[in-house]
Scaffold this motif. Structure first.
Motif, PDB file in Angstrom:
ATOM      1  N   GLU A  25      78.895  22.230 -48.270  1.00 23.58           N
ATOM      2  CA  GLU A  25      79.216  23.749 -48.798  1.00 23.58           C
ATOM      3  C   GLU A  25      80.052  24.634 -47.712  1.00 23.58           C
ATOM      4  N   ASN A  26      79.589  24.156 -46.513  1.00 19.45           N
ATOM      5  CA  ASN A  26      80.522  24.614 -45.268  1.00 19.45           C
ATOM      6  C   ASN A  26      81.833  24.412 -45.160  1.00 19.45           C
ATOM      7  N   GLU A  27      82.388  23.327 -46.011  1.00 19.68           N
ATOM      8  CA  GLU A  27      83.844  22.713 -45.797  1.00 19.68           C
ATOM      9  C   GLU A  27      84.489  23.687 -46.882  1.00 19.68           C
ATOM     10  N   ILE A  28      84.062  24.299 -47.562  1.00 15.15           N
ATOM     11  CA  ILE A  28      84.929  25.199 -48.323  1.00 15.15           C
ATOM     12  C   ILE A  28      85.850  26.006 -47.620  1.00 15.15           C
ATOM     13  N   GLU A 143      83.145  10.773 -38.815  1.00 21.19           N
ATOM     14  CA  GLU A 143      83.545   9.873 -37.498  1.00 21.19           C
ATOM     15  C   GLU A 143      85.211   9.848 -37.635  1.00 21.19           C
ATOM     16  N   GLN A 144      85.679   9.830 -38.736  1.00 27.09           N
ATOM     17  CA  GLN A 144      87.154   9.904 -38.903  1.00 27.09           C
ATOM     18  C   GLN A 144      87.625  11.199 -38.531  1.00 27.09           C
ATOM     19  N   THR A 145      87.039  12.174 -39.116  1.00 28.56           N
ATOM     20  CA  THR A 145      87.224  13.524 -38.701  1.00 28.56           C
ATOM     21  C   THR A 145      87.292  13.901 -37.216  1.00 28.56           C
ATOM     22  N   ALA A 146      86.192  13.305 -36.491  1.00 29.54           N
ATOM     23  CA  ALA A 146      86.055  13.465 -35.040  1.00 29.54           C
ATOM     24  C   ALA A 146      87.466  12.818 -34.308  1.00 29.54           C
ATOM     25  N   PHE A 147      87.499  11.719 -34.675  1.00 27.52           N
ATOM     26  CA  PHE A 147      88.626  10.822 -33.986  1.00 27.52           C
ATOM     27  C   PHE A 147      90.081  11.649 -34.335  1.00 27.52           C
ATOM     28  N   ALA A 148      89.968  11.945 -35.425  1.00 27.87           N
ATOM     29  CA  ALA A 148      91.513  12.911 -35.684  1.00 27.87           C
ATOM     30  C   ALA A 148      91.512  14.264 -35.052  1.00 27.87           C
ATOM     31  N   VAL A 149      90.530  14.860 -34.846  1.00 29.35           N
ATOM     32  CA  VAL A 149      90.231  16.182 -34.173  1.00 29.35           C
ATOM     33  C   VAL A 149      90.849  15.605 -32.443  1.00 29.35           C
ATOM     34  N   VAL A 211     105.011  18.932 -37.629  1.00 32.13           N
ATOM     35  CA  VAL A 211     104.062  17.644 -37.855  1.00 32.13           C
ATOM     36  C   VAL A 211     102.539  18.101 -37.773  1.00 32.13           C
ATOM     37  N   LEU A 212     102.229  18.617 -36.500  1.00 32.80           N
ATOM     38  CA  LEU A 212     100.888  18.916 -36.115  1.00 32.80           C
ATOM     39  C   LEU A 212     100.137  19.859 -37.108  1.00 32.80           C
ATOM     40  N   ARG A 213     100.797  20.862 -37.670  1.00 33.36           N
ATOM     41  CA  ARG A 213     100.599  21.829 -38.815  1.00 33.36           C
ATOM     42  C   ARG A 213     100.140  21.210 -39.937  1.00 33.36           C
ATOM     43  N   LYS A 214     101.186  20.135 -40.333  1.00 32.68           N
ATOM     44  CA  LYS A 214     100.977  19.480 -41.777  1.00 32.68           C
ATOM     45  C   LYS A 214      99.569  18.580 -41.600  1.00 32.68           C
ATOM     46  N   GLU A 215      99.563  17.969 -40.342  1.00 32.56           N
ATOM     47  CA  GLU A 215      98.593  17.260 -40.174  1.00 32.56           C
ATOM     48  C   GLU A 215      97.029  17.920 -40.151  1.00 32.56           C
ATOM     49  N   LEU A 216      97.313  19.229 -39.773  1.00 35.03           N
ATOM     50  CA  LEU A 216      95.821  19.942 -39.651  1.00 35.03           C
ATOM     51  C   LEU A 216      95.551  20.453 -41.049  1.00 35.03           C
ATOM     52  N   ILE A 217      96.562  20.838 -41.875  1.00 35.70           N
ATOM     53  CA  ILE A 217      96.335  21.137 -43.217  1.00 35.70           C
ATOM     54  C   ILE A 217      95.560  19.908 -44.015  1.00 35.70           C
ATOM     55  N   GLU A 220      90.325  16.886 -42.775  1.00 26.66           N
ATOM     56  CA  GLU A 220      89.241  17.733 -42.998  1.00 26.66           C
ATOM     57  C   GLU A 220      88.423  17.792 -41.686  1.00 26.66           C
ATOM     58  N   MET A 221      88.221  19.202 -41.542  1.00 31.46           N
ATOM     59  CA  MET A 221      87.253  19.633 -40.422  1.00 31.46           C
ATOM     60  C   MET A 221      86.754  21.068 -40.546  1.00 31.46           C
ATOM     61  N   ARG A 222      86.089  21.621 -39.561  1.00 29.12           N
ATOM     62  CA  ARG A 222      85.505  22.972 -39.871  1.00 29.12           C
ATOM     63  C   ARG A 222      86.614  23.930 -39.724  1.00 29.12           C
ATOM     64  N   ILE A 223      86.354  24.812 -40.632  1.00 29.50           N
ATOM     65  CA  ILE A 223      87.589  25.841 -40.661  1.00 29.50           C
ATOM     66  C   ILE A 223      87.490  26.610 -39.330  1.00 29.50           C
ATOM     67  N   ARG A 224      86.599  26.887 -38.580  1.00 24.76           N
ATOM     68  CA  ARG A 224      86.676  27.271 -37.299  1.00 24.76           C
ATOM     69  C   ARG A 224      87.381  26.708 -36.441  1.00 24.76           C
ATOM     70  N   LEU A 225      87.346  25.457 -36.432  1.00 23.27           N
ATOM     71  CA  LEU A 225      87.794  24.238 -35.283  1.00 23.27           C
ATOM     72  C   LEU A 225      89.461  24.486 -35.718  1.00 23.27           C
ATOM     73  N   LYS A 226      89.705  24.452 -37.144  1.00 21.87           N
ATOM     74  CA  LYS A 226      91.113  24.240 -37.563  1.00 21.87           C
ATOM     75  C   LYS A 226      91.882  25.412 -37.159  1.00 21.87           C
ATOM     76  N   ASN A 227      91.048  26.727 -37.247  1.00 26.80           N
ATOM     77  CA  ASN A 227      91.908  28.090 -37.106  1.00 26.80           C
ATOM     78  C   ASN A 227      92.148  28.120 -35.514  1.00 26.80           C
ATOM     79  N   LYS A 228      91.174  27.624 -34.539  1.00 26.74           N
ATOM     80  CA  LYS A 228      91.721  27.427 -33.249  1.00 26.74           C
ATOM     81  C   LYS A 228      93.019  26.455 -32.947  1.00 26.74           C
ATOM     82  N   PHE A 229      93.149  25.598 -33.821  1.00 28.46           N
ATOM     83  CA  PHE A 229      94.239  24.733 -33.528  1.00 28.46           C
ATOM     84  C   PHE A 229      95.377  25.583 -33.875  1.00 28.46           C
TER      85      PHE A 229
END
Length: 567
Positions: A25-28, A143-149, A211-217, A220-229
């Motif tokens: 639910e927090n991933e929405i 785990e995959q998301t953590a590695f991607a982050v 490229v990094l912006r597209k990769e971020l979009i 899948e990660m927490r919106i707060r972490l994605k906003n920081k990036f």
């Protein structure tokens, strides 16, 4: 677990370890969050469109199927819901956890209805199995998301470091080299190279940011972490895109000015002014530079259209010149035929021996002179030169034959000459050996004849040196014989000679001594001069000694005759 049909809904929730909390639910991601992020980033068109597309997908509401109307039994609805949940997990790409979880809620509510125990047990087991599978998939994706982050963090940090240390990166970057650069603006090549060198680095930064912006979009990660990036990439973009845009503007304006100056100088009134080949190569060079430089659309299109117009103007001039060349070709061909007729005539006459080799050579020179004064094309000149070369071959062949025959004649003359010289040597040797049997007068006559014979041979210096020794020896023999005859006059002690005879002999001796003195004086003068080599000087000195001895003998003989007269 064993299912108890009397278990209420609260107990059912407690029995399901996955029912208490929905981790998805927090991933929405809400629409306003994505739009706000998009507005904060000065992105280029491609990245902005990607974010809008992603936002549209996220704001779509998930609509679950009803799994059946009122006429469908509860166990059938649960079975339909479980099939839907299974498809949500097994679909290609990332599992649809949101749909899975919504369907799971509906399915859990359906378990509250009255369902036959066998069906309930089977369906509940399948329900729990799908829930556990979803949990495992979520852990794997985490785990995959953590590695991607982590990887995105490394990439963003490296990008930020390069932007901060731009001067060091710029110093290490290779210098931009423009191959076959236009000669027209060589003074600006260094400026273009410096700007393009920096633009190359900024272009690389801009590409990595996008490229990094597209990769971020997509990640899948927490919106707060994605906003920081996104904020960090936005800050990096603020340092890259405005500077890059300004450098592109400078490059574009300078290139437009250079192209316009080139056109104004070499294409006044859209007419080429200069060598067409050089202008064509300059236009090609300008087009290549335009491809190497980072220009805006206006500069690239403007330079392309302007240079294309100049290229068309060159083609028009070349077309006109081609017409003129076609007309000249007819004249060139006529002149070629006339000169070829002269060459063929000379070749025919030479083959029939109607003209000498010298005449053929002269005709060849005359034809060459006419060619220089006649208007001919390059192909015609090449053809006629080959024809002249073919004519020159038989001429040179005959000249070689004549030269060979002359050499043979010269060798024969040389052999005959050597035979005459050898015959003269033989005569001299014979005269020297038989001089005792000859009188002085006969010996002198023979000497003079042999000397005239040597003069008729026109001996060279080397040839003279070969027989000079024999002539000298012969002359000395004659002189010795003459001395004996003269000096014998004074040795006659008989008293039968009368006074007149003695006086006549005395006169002869005095005249003979006078000749000896003259010879001696001449030899002394020669000896006192310069220019003789050592062998010649030694020879003259030897002759002086001989002449002195003869003078002493003549003096003694004169004294003896004078005593006879005094008796």
């Amino acid at each position: 677990m064993n299912y108890n049909p009397n278990t209420n809904s609260q107990e059912l929730l407690e029995a399901d370890p996955l029912a208490a909390d929905n981790p998805f639910e927090n991933e929405i991601i809400e629409e306003n969050e994505i739009i706000a992020e998009e507005e904060r980033l000065p992105m280029e068109d491609e990245s902005t469109q990607d974010i809008k597309n992603e936002s549209s997908k996220l704001q779509e509401k998930t609509t679950l199927p009803s799994f059946g109307d009122d006429s469908v039994s509860s166990d059938q609805k649960i079975s339909n819901a479980l099939d839907f949940m299974e498809k949500a997990l097994s679909q290609s790409g990332s599992p649809h956890f949101k749909e899975f979880w919504e369907a799971r809620k509906v399915c859990l509510e359906l378990f509250k209805d009255n369902i036959p125990p066998p069906a309930r047990a089977y369906l509940w087991g399948k329900y729990c199995e799908l829930s556990r599978e979803a949990r495992k998939l979520k852990e794997i994706l985490d785990e995959q998301t953590a590695f991607a982050v982590e990887q995105i963090e490394i990439a963003v940090k490296a990008l930020e470091d390069e932007i901060i240390n731009e001067d060091e990166v710029l110093a290490k970057a290779p210098t931009v080299v423009f191959e076959n650069a236009p000669r027209f603006f060589h003074d600006h090549i260094e400026k273009y190279s410096l700007i393009q060198k920096r633009l190359g680095i900024l272009n690389a930064h801009a590409s990595r940011i996008n490229v990094l912006r597209k990769e971020l979009i997509k990640t899948e990660m927490r919106i707060r972490l994605k906003n920081k990036f996104f904020q960090r990439l936005s800050a990096a973009g603020d340092k890259v895109f405005p500077v890059r845009k300004e450098l592109i503007r400078q490059n574009s304006n300078t290139f437009i000015e250079d192209v316009n100056a080139f056109i104004a100088t070499h294409f006044p009134n859209n007419t080429p002014d200069g060598d067409l080949y050089e202008l064509r190569e300059e236009i090609k060079a300008l087009q290549n530079v335009a491809k190497q430089l980072t220009l805006n659309t206006h500069a690239f299109m403007h330079s392309r259209q302007t240079l294309s117009q100049s290229w068309d103007a060159l083609k028009e001039v070349e077309k006109e010149r081609k017409k003129v060349r076609t007309q000249q070709k007819v004249v060139y061909k006529q002149h070629q035929d006339e000169l070829e007729a002269l060459i063929n005539t000379a070749a025919t006459q030479l083959a029939a021996n109607e003209i000498t080799v010298d005449d053929a050579r002269q005709q060849l020179e005359n034809i060459s002179n006419i060619m220089r004064k006649t208007e001919l094309g390059r192909d015609e000149v090449k053809y006629l030169r080959e024809a002249l070369l073919k004519l020159r071959e038989p001429i040179e062949s005959k000249e070689k034959q004549i030269h060979h025959e002359r050499n043979l004649e010269q060798q024969q003359r040389t052999a005959q000459r050597q035979e005459k010289i050898q015959a003269l040597k033989n005569k001299l040797q014979e005269a020297v050996s038989t001089i005792d049997s000859l009188t002085v007068e006969n010996a002198s006559t023979s000497y003079q004849e042999l000397n005239r014979e040597a003069d008729l041979l026109h001996l060279s210096r080397n040839e003279k040196s070969q027989i000079e020794k024999l002539f000298r020896e012969f002359k000395e023999k004659i002189s010795h014989k003459k001395d004996q005859a003269i000096f014998a006059l004074a040795e006659n002690e008989g008293g039968s000679e009368d006074l007149a005879t003695i006086k006549a002999d005395l006169k002869k001796l005095r005249e003979y001594r006078q000749v000896i003195k003259e010879n001696l004086d001449n030899l002394k003068k020669q000896s006192g001069g310069s220019g003789f080599d050592i062998s010649k000087a030694i020879e003259i000195n030897e002759q002086i000694v001989v002449e002195k001895e003869r003078d002493e003998k003549a003096k003694t003989a004169i004294a003896d005759l004078e005593r006879k007269l005094r008796r």
